[in-house]
Design a protein around this motif. Sequence first.
Motif, PDB file in Angstrom:
ATOM      1  N   ALA A   1      32.656  17.465  78.575  1.00 31.01           N
ATOM      2  CA  ALA A   1      32.988  17.490  79.970  1.00 31.01           C
ATOM      3  C   ALA A   1      32.201  17.783  80.920  1.00 31.01           C
ATOM      4  CB  ALA A   1      34.423  18.254  80.264  1.00 31.01           C
ATOM      5  N   GLY A   2      31.669  17.349  81.891  1.00 30.20           N
ATOM      6  CA  GLY A   2      30.919  17.787  83.071  1.00 30.20           C
ATOM      7  C   GLY A   2      31.405  19.034  83.737  1.00 30.20           C
ATOM      8  N   TYR A   3      32.741  18.605  84.063  1.00 32.31           N
ATOM      9  CA  TYR A   3      33.636  19.539  84.953  1.00 32.31           C
ATOM     10  C   TYR A   3      35.011  19.273  84.287  1.00 32.31           C
ATOM     11  CZ  TYR A   3      29.872  19.610  88.346  1.00 32.31           C
ATOM     12  OH  TYR A   3      28.668  19.837  88.916  1.00 32.31           O
ATOM     13  N   ALA A   4      35.718  20.796  84.106  1.00 33.51           N
ATOM     14  CA  ALA A   4      37.128  20.600  83.574  1.00 33.51           C
ATOM     15  C   ALA A   4      38.134  21.407  84.473  1.00 33.51           C
ATOM     16  CB  ALA A   4      37.114  21.359  82.173  1.00 33.51           C
ATOM     17  N   LEU A   5      39.085  20.922  84.849  1.00 27.68           N
ATOM     18  CA  LEU A   5      40.135  21.550  85.713  1.00 27.68           C
ATOM     19  C   LEU A   5      41.294  22.105  84.665  1.00 27.68           C
ATOM     20  CD1 LEU A   5      41.342  21.755  88.752  1.00 27.68           C
ATOM     21  CD2 LEU A   5      42.368  19.539  87.990  1.00 27.68           C
ATOM     22  N   VAL A   6      41.424  23.384  84.778  1.00 33.13           N
ATOM     23  CA  VAL A   6      42.314  24.165  84.227  1.00 33.13           C
ATOM     24  C   VAL A   6      43.601  24.628  84.829  1.00 33.13           C
ATOM     25  CG1 VAL A   6      42.784  26.114  82.462  1.00 33.13           C
ATOM     26  CG2 VAL A   6      40.590  24.815  82.384  1.00 33.13           C
ATOM     27  N   ILE A   7      44.714  24.248  84.752  1.00 25.89           N
ATOM     28  CA  ILE A   7      45.815  24.663  85.460  1.00 25.89           C
ATOM     29  C   ILE A   7      46.777  25.449  84.577  1.00 25.89           C
ATOM     30  CG2 ILE A   7      47.750  23.856  86.892  1.00 25.89           C
ATOM     31  CD1 ILE A   7      46.323  21.045  86.887  1.00 25.89           C
ATOM     32  N   GLY A   8      47.206  26.640  85.150  1.00 26.24           N
ATOM     33  CA  GLY A   8      48.335  27.287  84.668  1.00 26.24           C
ATOM     34  C   GLY A   8      49.797  27.083  85.680  1.00 26.24           C
ATOM     35  N   VAL A   9      50.811  26.510  84.959  1.00 26.33           N
ATOM     36  CA  VAL A   9      51.863  26.346  85.931  1.00 26.33           C
ATOM     37  C   VAL A   9      53.186  26.384  85.438  1.00 26.33           C
ATOM     38  CG1 VAL A   9      51.792  23.779  85.400  1.00 26.33           C
ATOM     39  CG2 VAL A   9      52.819  24.324  87.444  1.00 26.33           C
ATOM     40  N   GLU A  10      54.204  27.127  86.135  1.00 28.27           N
ATOM     41  CA  GLU A  10      55.395  27.291  85.584  1.00 28.27           C
ATOM     42  C   GLU A  10      56.630  26.990  86.718  1.00 28.27           C
ATOM     43  OE1 GLU A  10      55.920  27.262  82.602  1.00 28.27           O
ATOM     44  OE2 GLU A  10      54.186  28.522  81.440  1.00 28.27           O
ATOM     45  N   LYS A  11      57.823  26.398  86.257  1.00 26.13           N
ATOM     46  CA  LYS A  11      59.005  26.442  86.994  1.00 26.13           C
ATOM     47  C   LYS A  11      60.081  27.177  86.131  1.00 26.13           C
ATOM     48  CE  LYS A  11      61.711  23.738  90.352  1.00 26.13           C
ATOM     49  NZ  LYS A  11      62.183  22.461  90.955  1.00 26.13           N
ATOM     50  N   LEU A  12      59.792  28.220  85.939  1.00 26.62           N
ATOM     51  CA  LEU A  12      60.719  28.990  84.877  1.00 26.62           C
ATOM     52  C   LEU A  12      61.992  29.143  85.531  1.00 26.62           C
ATOM     53  CD1 LEU A  12      58.131  31.739  83.597  1.00 26.62           C
ATOM     54  CD2 LEU A  12      58.815  29.705  82.296  1.00 26.62           C
ATOM     55  N   SER A  13      62.062  28.952  86.585  1.00 24.11           N
ATOM     56  CA  SER A  13      63.615  29.283  87.138  1.00 24.11           C
ATOM     57  C   SER A  13      64.807  28.035  86.718  1.00 24.11           C
ATOM     58  CB  SER A  13      63.664  29.195  88.916  1.00 24.11           C
ATOM     59  OG  SER A  13      62.992  27.806  88.995  1.00 24.11           O
ATOM     60  N   ASP A  14      63.846  26.878  86.088  1.00 24.05           N
ATOM     61  CA  ASP A  14      64.480  25.776  85.459  1.00 24.05           C
ATOM     62  C   ASP A  14      65.296  26.235  84.113  1.00 24.05           C
ATOM     63  OD1 ASP A  14      64.436  23.933  87.505  1.00 24.05           O
ATOM     64  OD2 ASP A  14      62.937  22.991  86.296  1.00 24.05           O
ATOM     65  N   ILE A  15      64.567  27.093  83.603  1.00 20.34           N
ATOM     66  CA  ILE A  15      64.863  27.457  81.975  1.00 20.34           C
ATOM     67  C   ILE A  15      65.256  29.161  81.997  1.00 20.34           C
ATOM     68  CG2 ILE A  15      63.795  25.673  80.878  1.00 20.34           C
ATOM     69  CD1 ILE A  15      61.628  27.568  80.374  1.00 20.34           C
ATOM     70  N   THR A  16      65.607  29.668  82.959  1.00 19.95           N
ATOM     71  CA  THR A  16      66.015  31.048  83.044  1.00 19.95           C
ATOM     72  C   THR A  16      67.396  30.923  83.468  1.00 19.95           C
ATOM     73  OG1 THR A  16      63.820  31.750  83.635  1.00 19.95           O
ATOM     74  CG2 THR A  16      65.566  33.428  83.886  1.00 19.95           C
ATOM     75  N   ASP A  17      68.226  31.912  82.444  1.00 23.23           N
ATOM     76  CA  ASP A  17      69.636  32.261  82.871  1.00 23.23           C
ATOM     77  C   ASP A  17      69.668  33.275  84.004  1.00 23.23           C
ATOM     78  OD1 ASP A  17      72.358  32.676  82.850  1.00 23.23           O
ATOM     79  OD2 ASP A  17      72.571  33.251  80.643  1.00 23.23           O
ATOM     80  N   PRO A  18      70.367  32.813  85.191  1.00 19.75           N
ATOM     81  CA  PRO A  18      70.393  33.779  86.175  1.00 19.75           C
ATOM     82  C   PRO A  18      71.323  34.967  85.927  1.00 19.75           C
ATOM     83  CG  PRO A  18      71.440  31.839  86.783  1.00 19.75           C
ATOM     84  CD  PRO A  18      70.833  31.262  85.590  1.00 19.75           C
ATOM     85  N   THR A  19      72.061  35.007  84.820  1.00 24.56           N
ATOM     86  CA  THR A  19      72.935  35.872  84.526  1.00 24.56           C
ATOM     87  C   THR A  19      72.459  36.947  83.359  1.00 24.56           C
ATOM     88  OG1 THR A  19      74.251  34.693  82.862  1.00 24.56           O
ATOM     89  CG2 THR A  19      74.869  34.656  85.007  1.00 24.56           C
ATOM     90  N   ASP A  20      71.288  36.513  82.778  1.00 29.66           N
ATOM     91  CA  ASP A  20      70.845  37.224  81.510  1.00 29.66           C
ATOM     92  C   ASP A  20      70.203  38.595  82.160  1.00 29.66           C
ATOM     93  OD1 ASP A  20      69.470  38.344  79.270  1.00 29.66           O
ATOM     94  OD2 ASP A  20      68.324  36.257  79.088  1.00 29.66           O
ATOM     95  N   ARG A  21      70.713  39.577  81.827  1.00 32.71           N
ATOM     96  CA  ARG A  21      69.776  41.215  82.191  1.00 32.71           C
ATOM     97  C   ARG A  21      68.432  41.313  81.860  1.00 32.71           C
ATOM     98  NH1 ARG A  21      73.184  46.266  81.202  1.00 32.71           N
ATOM     99  NH2 ARG A  21      73.060  46.667  83.446  1.00 32.71           N
ATOM    100  N   GLY A  22      68.147  40.873  80.957  1.00 28.65           N
ATOM    101  CA  GLY A  22      66.891  40.908  80.123  1.00 28.65           C
ATOM    102  C   GLY A  22      65.960  39.927  80.619  1.00 28.65           C
TER     103      GLY A  22
END
Length: 332
Positions: free
Chosen positions: A140-161
């Motif tokens: 690759a001449g140039y590489a694009l590296v992305i870190g991305v999350e929408k963790l709110s979709d898979i987090t239980d809003p009632t889980d204390r931990g």
Amino acid sequence: MTTITTAPGPAHAAILGVGAYRPARLVPNSEIVDAIDSTDEWIQQRSGIKTRRIADDSETVISMSVDASRVALERAGIAADQIDCVIVATVSHLLQMPSAATAIAHELGTKAAAFDVSAACAGFCHGVALGSDMVRAGSAGYALVIGVEKLSDITDPTDRGTAFIFADGAGAVVIGPSDTPGIGPVVWGSDGEHYDHIRTREPWVDALGSDEPGIPFITMKGSEVFRWASYSMAKIAQEALDRAGVTVDQLDCFIPHQANNRITDAMARSLGLPPTVRIARDIVDAGNTSAASVPLAFERMIADGDARPGDLALLVAFGAGLSYAAQVVTVP
Ligand code: COA
């Protein structure tokens, strides 16, 4: 016998630009404490988090990545069609296939190779290692590296931990050729003995096929992860420094995965970081954004003037698997 022709790349690679996208909505601790029988004081004292950003319906894994990437590309002075590979680190692109990376590449306007990396919170540092090696190997001449999350979709809003920890966002870097070494050797690995410490509760097929169908939320053995990270990750960070030939006195910035300020403190103590090393504390108002946390914290340090061009920064990330990766990089 005919031999295969190879085309090695430049001797060195570096990060050329860093970009970020932070969702508009800020959610303070006061908005989430009732559902988990907690307090603002407890959350701040145990994790360092005051607020976090939570994406709305229009802010998706794809859209946040595209916005962060555009900023990184502009700062690197690179056009999208110069990118040869798009690497996306995420655990919250909720389509089994195709990859998020292909859609992101298309939106950006490149037909580059594109794939996702699943190494949870350590995914971005894995991506940086891959991108650096690709550039230097000539794939690759140039590489694009992305870190991305929408963790709110898979987090239980009632889980204390977990409910107060996880959040949303995206960060991106452009990696390209350099006259001098800009990305040190990666130190990476996994500790699969602790495979169950952070995981989604069950496979999708079980969650949706059960009598009470629902999302397989993230579960975490918080205390065990805390002890493991506090004990093990400073050693990995030190190894990354050693392999790059950099001492703590030569280091300018420490940018660990934003999991918990107390883990960051423990690592800084074990490494013996002098007060001259500036430490990323993005978690305070960004929460833990898993694969996005290191590039978001990196971008914040640059924006605040805490990471300056030419500075040496130590990146270290760890998470589900348990997987980890660390490297020393030069700030663009
Ligand atoms: N609010 C208030 N009290 C809570 C609580 C909450 N959300 N969650 C737990 N508690 C209570 C517990 O009931 C327990 O009470 P007790 O002593 O009366 O029994 C006490 O706080 C301690 O619980 P514990 O689970 O041992 O908390 P902790 O000190 O380990 O802190 C975390 C919890 C999640 C902040 C901490 O374990 C952590 O940060 N772990 C690492 C997480 C991480 O880095 N994850 C990402 C890796 S990618």
